[in-house]
Scaffold this active site. Structure first.
Site, short mmCIF file in Angstrom:
data_model
loop_
_atom_site.label_atom_id
_atom_site.label_comp_id
_atom_site.label_asym_id
_atom_site.label_seq_id
_atom_site.Cartn_x
_atom_site.Cartn_y
_atom_site.Cartn_z
N LEU A 1 7.33 19.84 7.02
CA LEU A 1 8.59 19.47 6.35
C LEU A 1 8.38 19.33 4.84
O LEU A 1 9.30 19.60 4.05
CB LEU A 1 9.13 18.17 6.94
CG LEU A 1 9.48 18.21 8.43
CD1 LEU A 1 9.91 16.83 8.91
CD2 LEU A 1 10.56 19.25 8.72
N ASP B 1 4.54 0.74 12.24
CA ASP B 1 3.36 0.07 11.69
C ASP B 1 3.25 -1.39 12.13
O ASP B 1 2.28 -2.06 11.78
CB ASP B 1 3.37 0.16 10.15
CG ASP B 1 3.23 1.60 9.67
OD1 ASP B 1 3.48 1.84 8.48
OD2 ASP B 1 2.90 2.47 10.49
N LYS C 1 0.84 -1.21 0.00
CA LYS C 1 0.00 0.00 0.00
C LYS C 1 0.87 1.25 0.00
O LYS C 1 0.67 2.18 -0.77
CB LYS C 1 -0.91 0.02 1.23
CG LYS C 1 -1.54 1.39 1.50
CD LYS C 1 -2.39 1.39 2.74
CE LYS C 1 -1.67 1.55 4.03
NZ LYS C 1 -1.34 2.91 4.42
N ASN C 2 1.87 1.28 0.89
CA ASN C 2 2.65 2.50 1.08
C ASN C 2 3.67 2.76 -0.03
O ASN C 2 4.38 3.75 0.01
CB ASN C 2 3.30 2.49 2.46
CG ASN C 2 2.24 2.65 3.54
OD1 ASN C 2 1.09 2.99 3.26
ND2 ASN C 2 2.62 2.38 4.77
N ARG D 1 -8.66 -0.20 4.82
CA ARG D 1 -7.76 0.79 4.19
C ARG D 1 -6.44 0.15 3.77
O ARG D 1 -5.81 0.59 2.83
CB ARG D 1 -7.44 1.92 5.17
CG ARG D 1 -8.66 2.73 5.58
CD ARG D 1 -8.21 3.92 6.41
NE ARG D 1 -7.21 4.70 5.65
CZ ARG D 1 -6.71 5.84 6.11
NH1 ARG D 1 -7.06 6.27 7.30
NH2 ARG D 1 -5.83 6.51 5.40
N ARG E 1 0.33 14.82 12.98
CA ARG E 1 0.85 14.58 11.61
C ARG E 1 0.92 15.83 10.74
O ARG E 1 0.25 15.92 9.72
CB ARG E 1 0.04 13.49 10.94
CG ARG E 1 -0.08 12.24 11.83
CD ARG E 1 -0.62 11.06 11.15
NE ARG E 1 0.29 10.53 10.15
CZ ARG E 1 0.01 9.46 9.43
NH1 ARG E 1 -1.15 8.84 9.64
NH2 ARG E 1 0.82 9.01 8.53
N CYS F 1 -4.69 12.71 12.44
CA CYS F 1 -5.53 11.51 12.45
C CYS F 1 -5.43 10.88 13.81
O CYS F 1 -4.76 11.40 14.70
CB CYS F 1 -5.10 10.55 11.34
SG CYS F 1 -3.62 9.64 11.75
C1 EPZ Z 1 4.20 6.96 6.38
O1 EPZ Z 1 3.41 8.04 6.87
C2 EPZ Z 1 3.26 5.75 6.33
N1 EPZ Z 1 2.14 6.07 5.48
C3 EPZ Z 1 2.76 5.42 7.72
O2 EPZ Z 1 2.00 4.22 7.63
C4 EPZ Z 1 3.94 5.16 8.63
O3 EPZ Z 1 3.48 4.95 9.94
C5 EPZ Z 1 4.89 6.37 8.61
O4 EPZ Z 1 5.30 6.67 7.27
C6 EPZ Z 1 6.14 6.12 9.43
O5 EPZ Z 1 6.80 5.00 9.00
C7 EPZ Z 1 2.30 5.97 4.13
O6 EPZ Z 1 3.34 5.64 3.61
C8 EPZ Z 1 1.10 6.28 3.31
P1 EPZ Z 1 6.20 10.47 8.29
P2 EPZ Z 1 3.94 9.55 6.78
O7 EPZ Z 1 6.06 11.72 7.50
O8 EPZ Z 1 4.73 9.74 5.54
C9 EPZ Z 1 6.50 13.82 11.68
C10 EPZ Z 1 0.17 2.78 7.89
O9 EPZ Z 1 -0.20 2.21 8.94
N2 EPZ Z 1 6.38 14.80 10.56
O10 EPZ Z 1 7.39 9.64 8.08
O11 EPZ Z 1 2.79 10.44 7.02
C11 EPZ Z 1 5.18 13.05 11.90
O12 EPZ Z 1 4.29 13.76 12.69
C12 EPZ Z 1 0.60 4.25 7.95
O13 EPZ Z 1 0.25 2.22 6.79
C13 EPZ Z 1 6.53 16.15 10.83
O14 EPZ Z 1 6.76 16.54 11.96
O15 EPZ Z 1 4.89 9.58 8.07
C14 EPZ Z 1 5.66 11.77 12.53
O16 EPZ Z 1 5.80 11.94 13.90
C15 EPZ Z 1 0.26 4.91 9.23
N3 EPZ Z 1 6.40 17.04 9.80
C16 EPZ Z 1 7.01 11.56 11.87
O17 EPZ Z 1 7.41 12.80 11.30
C17 EPZ Z 1 6.15 16.62 8.51
O18 EPZ Z 1 6.04 17.47 7.61
C18 EPZ Z 1 7.01 10.50 10.78
O19 EPZ Z 1 6.03 10.83 9.85
C19 EPZ Z 1 6.02 15.26 8.26
C20 EPZ Z 1 6.13 14.36 9.30
#
Ligand code: EPZ
Length: 431
Positions: free
Chosen positions: A126, A309, A22-23, A401, A122, A117
């Site tokens: 960045l 995850d 999915k990701n 999902r 989230r 969410c």
């Molecule tokens: C991806 O989400 C995955 N989703 C998530 O999987 C997964 O949990 C996550 O990466 C971490 O591995 C998809 O790929 C669609 P991040 P993403 O940006 O990209 C902070 C599932 O269960 N952050 O790496 O949204 C954020 O708050 C889902 O399949 C900022 O502060 O995650 C978090 O604490 C859930 N500012 C951390 O970074 C930003 O602009 C990691 O988030 C972006 C992120």
């Protein structure tokens, strides 16, 4: 209201095939928007709500989508909008990664801010900071962020990510493919899904190097074309089956799973007493001899560390371990909502800060529980498989999902599991 009903205690045995990731599919569908020429063909695409959502988002921008089986053809040669429908972006925050491709190709993108969410606030700061470093301006108004490229288009830049965000790395990487000059992303996210995206971009004619390391270099090109790409297997789906099989299996083969994407999880399952065998196109797992895991100390972190995850699933497994385990969640602020549901089943867990302290109990008992997010749902299904008696899992819109035919796959392994959809007055079993 759909529900899953599980009679616990049936050992799992046999082979289960993992679907495409999915990701990886989500950003790859978004990247198809970059193709000015030709048509893209994406293979191994799982039928999931999130993938449908992204396909609808891309289609709403003008791309023609043709989805047959697990193959999706995307024709993005003539797009007519840079504003995806807000309700689709709010429904699935991953849609925000269409910003980079639209900005790079059309010099503009107008995207609803996805908001938080269940698992945390989230933010997308960045993402926006990275796109601004490539020369874009951003204005946040009425719940939308309006991004505009400078007259001559985006330009390369050196960007250090404060957090190795998966999504921010994807958005910047895609935007940089059409920027003038070279972009360097430092402290980039190393997830296999980002490597898969980079491979697809390079198949489209981009010049991305270093994906999978924390320094990614992108040399901008003038245009990109559609390409054919088979998506990597879903390591989180594979991990979910490995945890269940390590608990209540009689030897399960998880086909199409790549062990090198799951090193941290495999190490923990072996530490807990399971036997794992790496095969050419899959992973074989045998349960812990006593049927009960040894206690573990797990800390989630960015890839290749233990994945957030897979946190909920291991918490569910450790509820019946022989002793006290500690599971610390460092990536998301609020990702322990499955704990209250597991406590309904007799689990002995308390939260200290960002750590779940789990005192293993002899057995769980079946109960009516509700999924609060995607991976929490998977954890409750695992708990139901090991619990005594009947468990009813509700909140299946979360599970749908991200899990492709989960009930049918567990059933094929011998689980006593059924899904019921409410059709009119009565609930009908749908396998
Ligand atoms: C991806 O989400 C995955 N989703 C998530 O999987 C997964 O949990 C996550 O990466 C971490 O591995 C998809 O790929 C669609 P991040 P993403 O940006 O990209 C902070 C599932 O269960 N952050 O790496 O949204 C954020 O708050 C889902 O399949 C900022 O502060 O995650 C978090 O604490 C859930 N500012 C951390 O970074 C930003 O602009 C990691 O988030 C972006 C992120």
């Amino acid at each position: 209201m759909a529900k899953i009903v599980i009679q616990g205690g049936c050992p799992l045995e046999g082979t289960v095939r993992v679907s495409g990731a999915k990701n990886a599919v989500l950003p790859i569908l978004a990247a198809s928007l970059l193709a000015e020429h030709g048509v893209s063909q994406i293979e191994e695409v799982p039928h999931l709500l999130d993938v449908e959502n992204m396909a609808n988002t891309v289609a709403a921008l003008g791309a023609k989508i043709d989805w047959k089986g697990t193959t999706v053809r995307v024709d993005a040669r003539s797009l007519y909008s840079v504003t995806p429908p807000a309700e689709l972006v709010r429904r699935m925050r991953a849609s925000f990664v269409v910003a980079g491709p639209l900005l790079a190709r059309f010099g503009e993108a107008m995207i609803a801010l996805p908001g938080g969410c269940n698992i945390g606030p989230r933010p997308v700061d960045l993402h926006i900071k990275g796109l601004e470093a490539l020369g874009a301006t951003s204005v946040v108004e009425n719940g939308f962020v309006h991004l505009r490229a400078p007259r001559g288009g985006l330009h390369g830049a050196r960007i250090y990510l404060d957090v190795p965000s998966v999504g921010a790395t994807q958005n910047i990487m895609m935007a940089a493919t059409l920027a003038k000059g070279q972009t360097i992303i430092e402290n980039a996210a190393k997830e296999p899904e980002n490597v898969d995206l980079a491979n697809y971009l390079n198949a489209m004619g981009a010049r991305v190097r270093g994906a999978g390391t924390d320094i990614i270099r992108i040399d901008g090109v003038d245009t990109l074309s559609g390409a054919t790409h088979a998506v990597i297997p879903d390591r989180i789906e594979a991990g979910t089956f490995l945890v269940a099989a390590a608990l209540i299996g009689r030897g399960v083969y998880v086909e199409n799973a790549l062990s090198h994407h799951l090193m941290s999880l495999i190490a923990k399952l072996e530490e807990a007493g399971a036997t794992i065998e790496d095969r050419v196109d899959g992973i074989k797992v045998w349960p812990c001899p006593s049927g009960r895991m040894r206690p573990l100390d797990v800390k989630t972190h960015y890839y290749p560390s233990y994945p957030t995850d897979m946190q909920a699933q291991i918490v569910a497994a450790l509820t019946v371990a022989q002793g006290t385990s500690m599971v610390t969640e460092t990536v998301f602020e609020n990702r322990f909502m499955h704990v209250a549901e597991l406590q309904r089943m007799g689990a002995n867990i308390h939260i200290e800060g960002r750590t779940a302290v789990i005192d293993g109990v002899a057995r769980l008992s079946g109960a009516r529980v509700t999924a609060t997010d995607l991976r929490a749902g998977a954890a409750l299904v695992i708990a139901g498989l090991i619990a005594e008696g009947e468990t009813e899992v509700h909140g299946l819109h979360h599970l749908d999902r991200g899990y492709d035919n989960l009930v049918a796959k567990f059933k094929r392994l011998g689980a006593a599991i059924e899904r019921f959809e409410d059709i009119g007055q009565s609930a009908k079993s749908v396998g």
